[in-house]
Design a protein around this motif. Sequence first.
Motif, PDB file in Angstrom:
ATOM      1  N   LEU A 117      20.599  13.805  41.263  1.00 32.52           N
ATOM      2  CA  LEU A 117      21.434  14.233  40.140  1.00 32.52           C
ATOM      3  C   LEU A 117      20.773  13.855  38.815  1.00 32.52           C
ATOM      4  O   LEU A 117      20.798  14.630  37.841  1.00 32.52           O
ATOM      5  CB  LEU A 117      22.827  13.597  40.263  1.00 32.52           C
ATOM      6  CG  LEU A 117      23.967  14.239  39.477  1.00 32.52           C
ATOM      7  CD1 LEU A 117      24.118  15.714  39.800  1.00 32.52           C
ATOM      8  CD2 LEU A 117      25.279  13.510  39.767  1.00 32.52           C
ATOM      9  N   MET A 154      23.487  21.650  30.794  1.00 31.52           N
ATOM     10  CA  MET A 154      23.973  20.287  31.031  1.00 31.52           C
ATOM     11  C   MET A 154      25.426  20.272  31.512  1.00 31.52           C
ATOM     12  O   MET A 154      25.789  19.432  32.330  1.00 31.52           O
ATOM     13  CB  MET A 154      23.800  19.454  29.764  1.00 31.52           C
ATOM     14  CG  MET A 154      23.660  17.974  30.018  1.00 31.52           C
ATOM     15  SD  MET A 154      22.321  17.540  31.146  1.00 31.52           S
ATOM     16  CE  MET A 154      21.064  17.019  30.008  1.00 31.52           C
ATOM     17  N   LYS A 204      26.853  22.416  33.404  1.00 33.30           N
ATOM     18  CA  LYS A 204      26.836  22.758  34.827  1.00 33.30           C
ATOM     19  C   LYS A 204      26.407  21.550  35.671  1.00 33.30           C
ATOM     20  O   LYS A 204      26.998  21.256  36.698  1.00 33.30           O
ATOM     21  CB  LYS A 204      25.845  23.910  35.041  1.00 33.30           C
ATOM     22  CG  LYS A 204      26.348  24.960  36.018  1.00 33.30           C
ATOM     23  CD  LYS A 204      25.282  26.024  36.168  1.00 33.30           C
ATOM     24  CE  LYS A 204      25.872  27.384  36.436  1.00 33.30           C
ATOM     25  NZ  LYS A 204      24.818  28.412  36.509  1.00 33.30           N
ATOM     26  N   ILE A 205      25.369  20.867  35.200  1.00 28.59           N
ATOM     27  CA  ILE A 205      24.868  19.706  35.937  1.00 28.59           C
ATOM     28  C   ILE A 205      25.946  18.610  35.962  1.00 28.59           C
ATOM     29  O   ILE A 205      26.200  17.988  36.992  1.00 28.59           O
ATOM     30  CB  ILE A 205      23.573  19.138  35.294  1.00 28.59           C
ATOM     31  CG1 ILE A 205      22.519  20.233  35.073  1.00 28.59           C
ATOM     32  CG2 ILE A 205      23.003  17.998  36.122  1.00 28.59           C
ATOM     33  CD1 ILE A 205      21.906  20.820  36.283  1.00 28.59           C
ATOM     34  N   LYS A 206      26.576  18.423  34.820  1.00 29.31           N
ATOM     35  CA  LYS A 206      27.640  17.422  34.746  1.00 29.31           C
ATOM     36  C   LYS A 206      28.755  17.766  35.729  1.00 29.31           C
ATOM     37  O   LYS A 206      29.333  16.891  36.377  1.00 29.31           O
ATOM     38  CB  LYS A 206      28.184  17.376  33.311  1.00 29.31           C
ATOM     39  CG  LYS A 206      29.096  16.217  33.032  1.00 29.31           C
ATOM     40  CD  LYS A 206      29.518  16.195  31.563  1.00 29.31           C
ATOM     41  CE  LYS A 206      30.601  15.156  31.356  1.00 29.31           C
ATOM     42  NZ  LYS A 206      31.111  15.176  29.978  1.00 29.31           N
ATOM     43  N   TYR A 235      19.632  17.486  48.797  1.00 30.05           N
ATOM     44  CA  TYR A 235      20.626  17.681  47.743  1.00 30.05           C
ATOM     45  C   TYR A 235      20.140  18.729  46.746  1.00 30.05           C
ATOM     46  O   TYR A 235      20.872  19.651  46.390  1.00 30.05           O
ATOM     47  CB  TYR A 235      20.938  16.358  47.013  1.00 30.05           C
ATOM     48  CG  TYR A 235      21.976  16.562  45.931  1.00 30.05           C
ATOM     49  CD1 TYR A 235      23.314  16.645  46.259  1.00 30.05           C
ATOM     50  CD2 TYR A 235      21.603  16.744  44.605  1.00 30.05           C
ATOM     51  CE1 TYR A 235      24.277  16.890  45.272  1.00 30.05           C
ATOM     52  CE2 TYR A 235      22.549  16.993  43.620  1.00 30.05           C
ATOM     53  CZ  TYR A 235      23.883  17.055  43.961  1.00 30.05           C
ATOM     54  OH  TYR A 235      24.824  17.315  43.000  1.00 30.05           O
ATOM     55  N   LEU A 264      18.132  16.385  38.019  1.00 29.51           N
ATOM     56  CA  LEU A 264      18.693  17.627  37.472  1.00 29.51           C
ATOM     57  C   LEU A 264      19.117  17.429  36.018  1.00 29.51           C
ATOM     58  O   LEU A 264      18.886  18.295  35.173  1.00 29.51           O
ATOM     59  CB  LEU A 264      19.876  18.105  38.309  1.00 29.51           C
ATOM     60  CG  LEU A 264      19.550  18.565  39.734  1.00 29.51           C
ATOM     61  CD1 LEU A 264      20.817  19.022  40.444  1.00 29.51           C
ATOM     62  CD2 LEU A 264      18.509  19.684  39.730  1.00 29.51           C
ATOM     63  N   LEU A 295      28.491  18.937  38.553  1.00 26.31           N
ATOM     64  CA  LEU A 295      28.130  18.591  39.934  1.00 26.31           C
ATOM     65  C   LEU A 295      28.726  17.251  40.351  1.00 26.31           C
ATOM     66  O   LEU A 295      28.861  16.963  41.542  1.00 26.31           O
ATOM     67  CB  LEU A 295      26.604  18.554  40.095  1.00 26.31           C
ATOM     68  CG  LEU A 295      25.874  19.878  39.862  1.00 26.31           C
ATOM     69  CD1 LEU A 295      24.369  19.680  39.959  1.00 26.31           C
ATOM     70  CD2 LEU A 295      26.325  20.925  40.871  1.00 26.31           C
ATOM     71  N   GLU A 325      22.112  27.128  41.438  1.00 31.96           N
ATOM     72  CA  GLU A 325      23.043  26.646  40.422  1.00 31.96           C
ATOM     73  C   GLU A 325      22.313  25.953  39.258  1.00 31.96           C
ATOM     74  O   GLU A 325      22.605  26.178  38.098  1.00 31.96           O
ATOM     75  CB  GLU A 325      23.988  25.654  41.095  1.00 31.96           C
ATOM     76  CG  GLU A 325      25.388  25.645  40.578  1.00 31.96           C
ATOM     77  CD  GLU A 325      26.259  24.757  41.475  1.00 31.96           C
ATOM     78  OE1 GLU A 325      27.122  24.092  40.941  1.00 31.96           O
ATOM     79  OE2 GLU A 325      26.033  24.736  42.711  1.00 31.96           O
ATOM     80  N   PHE A 376      26.972  11.581  30.651  1.00 20.32           N
ATOM     81  CA  PHE A 376      25.947  12.574  30.293  1.00 20.32           C
ATOM     82  C   PHE A 376      25.600  12.548  28.803  1.00 20.32           C
ATOM     83  O   PHE A 376      24.581  13.104  28.408  1.00 20.32           O
ATOM     84  CB  PHE A 376      26.370  13.974  30.754  1.00 20.32           C
ATOM     85  CG  PHE A 376      26.024  14.224  32.199  1.00 20.32           C
ATOM     86  CD1 PHE A 376      26.674  13.537  33.213  1.00 20.32           C
ATOM     87  CD2 PHE A 376      25.028  15.129  32.556  1.00 20.32           C
ATOM     88  CE1 PHE A 376      26.345  13.746  34.548  1.00 20.32           C
ATOM     89  CE2 PHE A 376      24.693  15.342  33.892  1.00 20.32           C
ATOM     90  CZ  PHE A 376      25.361  14.653  34.876  1.00 20.32           C
TER      91      PHE A 376
END
Lengths: 283, 570
Positions: free
Chosen positions: B193, A272, A274-276, B217, B196, A278, B224, B363
């Motif tokens: 996004l 998470m 890593k995704i954040k 995208y 992901l 982005l 990654e 998040f």
Amino acid sequence: MGEYRFCTSETAWCPGCGDHNILEALREALERTGKQPHEVLVVGGIGQAAKTPQYINTNGFCGLHGRAVPPAFAAKVANRDLTVIIDSGDGDTYGEGGNHFIHNIRRNADIKHFVHDNQIYGLTKGQASPTTDLGHITEVQPFGTVNEPMNPLVLALSLGAGFVARAFSGDKDHLVSVMLEAINYKGYALVDILQPCVSFNKINTFQWYSKRVYKLDEAYDSSDKRAAFEKAAEWGERIPIGVIYKAEKPTYHDKIEFLREGPPLVDRPVNMDKIKGLMEDFK
Amino acid sequence: MDYNILIGGSAGQGMDTLAAILERVLKRKGFQIFTVRDYMSRVRGGHNFIQVRFGNEELTSHRKSVDGIIALNDETIRLHMEDLSENGFVICDEEISFADERVIRLPLKTEAKASGNVKAMGSTALGTVLKLFDLDMSCVEDVLKLIFARQDIATQNMGALKRGFELLDSRYSIEPADSDGSILISGNEAIALGALAAGCKFYSAYPMTPSTSIMNYLATKMAEAEVVVEQAEDEISAINMAIGASYAGARSMTGTSGGGFALMVEGLGLSAMLEVPLVIAEIQRPSPTTGFPTRTEQADLKFVINASQGEFPRMVIAPRNPEDAFYQTVRAFNLADNYQIPVILLGDQYLADSTTTTRPFDFDRVKIERYLSNDDFAGDREYKRYELTPDGISPRIIPGKVPGKTVLVDSDEHDEWGHITESAEVRKAMNDKRMRKLEYLKKELQEPDFLGDGDFETLFVAWGSLHGPVKEALKLLNKTGEKKYAALVFGDVWPLPEKLLLEKAGKAKAVINIEQNATGQLASLIRECTGIKCDGSILKYDGRPICAEFIIENIKLILTQKQLFLEQDE
């Protein structure tokens, strides 16, 4: 049936149908792999052959007509620990699913494709299939088939398939050995299995195939692609069975760097942070 | 306060790059941004334009009137002059002539050439725009480095931009707001996004405008984020792949537009029948058939709600803006897993391609809920994939992950074990089980967003990407008139949440639906579900997005006509 891990159940197939032997051969081949049922996935589309996942004790996926290949490919991508086998018919694979058949070969995922090829449509009662020979009379082709039959083996070879074989349901031991070799091969393996349809194909019968098939002998070099094209094209009075072509190739997993090593995709946690991170791209 | 800059030219002249530079520079200076893209379905030639609107208050949509035009060709001037405000400006090269005192002809090409690259003439124009608005050159270099991969090209553009900056004097002034670390993102990027963040591990699709940017995208983030992006041979394969990966335990998604979705329809039913979770992004464009590939419409609502033979539960969510798109995508994955159903995210080109400043996504609000029962079946307990349960949801395990337990799924009607059946009783039990999930799903519905004045006479109903334009229209309408307006903008469209609608519609003197289609599909759905009949419609189906001005013009027309009608009646 208790002695088998991969027990089979009662089927809805006609007595004398080649599917019975193919199911038995599949069971035997799987027993010999040493795998457990939960480690195997059998995928079918729609058709008589495509009912195979119903009759064997493995994970099973009976999807849509012609669409056995895409979910099988993706299931393997999601979990490469699964042994993924597609069992479907000539209509499902070469007709309705022709586009998927073609493009999946280019992907070279490590999945096995056992096509029950009886050169006729069984489930819909006797229409021509893509492999029906010219002139074959059916209810829908009353003056005989006029469309050229396709040769799936030649097509697969031309697309760069690394494992191309043909077998016959009437020779179970040989079929088991070809299936086993396909399962042990690393990559996409096509086995076109000739089989009689006792109800709707009165031409390509058990006797018709028995008279014509012959096994490729030890002298045959299955790594010779030119020879493979010749053997794949051989049809008529004599039909070769066995592994026609076999060569090592990088699989789909080999070709994608992050899939090559590490746990199966399905076991990978979401990172998470890593995704954040982005989101920085959008600042 | 806000300004609206239009950049126009033919495809291939680099408008996308220019707009990306302008909106990023303005965003970094602290402005709110809303950028709308109007492009043709061609790679070279034609007429394309992008409008970058910036201001110091929240911007939720584009507007028609423009304050400045960067014209890379003379056609841009001819086509957009009527929308230019009285004290607006046009920046163009000196080679273009147009009789209007607002047109500023400058040696853009010459100055760009002097910077080493004649193609950088757009950057020269950007320099003049920054100067006109009395903005400095801060952030420009960083943005150019970000946009241009090649250092030499970034330098040339920087030179061209500086030269442009020296060509004019300042004319306007606007104070930026505090951007507060906001992000500048499009709807499709937000969906990607969100996928992901939800732990999507497999995305299969066939390219189709305007959905392709989701795939683009995700593909750039493959390694990654450890997500497999597979370009399928067709949409039928794409959806069947996604179902296969999901069956094997990976969160999976596919995306397309209406035409591709038409091909996916049988697969939609498969997801429902197998009870394999699936998320589908359907990004609408004007249809039927090829239609307007690069433009916007909301005419697939009834299609996606009704697609496929047979009856089964599904969920349709229409994201309202990029922020909503992010959270709704995460929610879509959780709902799909919880109810083992297909969930459709119904977007459109306006949502997909427009970029806007928005709060950074939180998040901490992202929860991944898989609803798996692997552990419950580790022992001797018998596993039945389609076990009949009170809520219709059968325990789900992942094939290969529970020794001794196998998972059999079948598109034929099946019994609790997944075996084909011909039994009338089993058929009814299984159909009831699947439909039971819908009743529980209804309890999770989110009511539409209520916007505007609580003391309203006229109630608008709209859905999806019209949230922004409706919000702006309400602001303008309620500022001036005595009679107040409000709106309900639906995100969850199927099943249709009814509670707030019944409450608000009951108070309204008139209910007006605003939709980007020709037949008023939301109005029709509302009537079907609640019996409420809209009193009037504001509809647009020319492929160009609805803006606040359009809503205001039309509501006045409708209400005037209604008034006349009433008078005649008396």
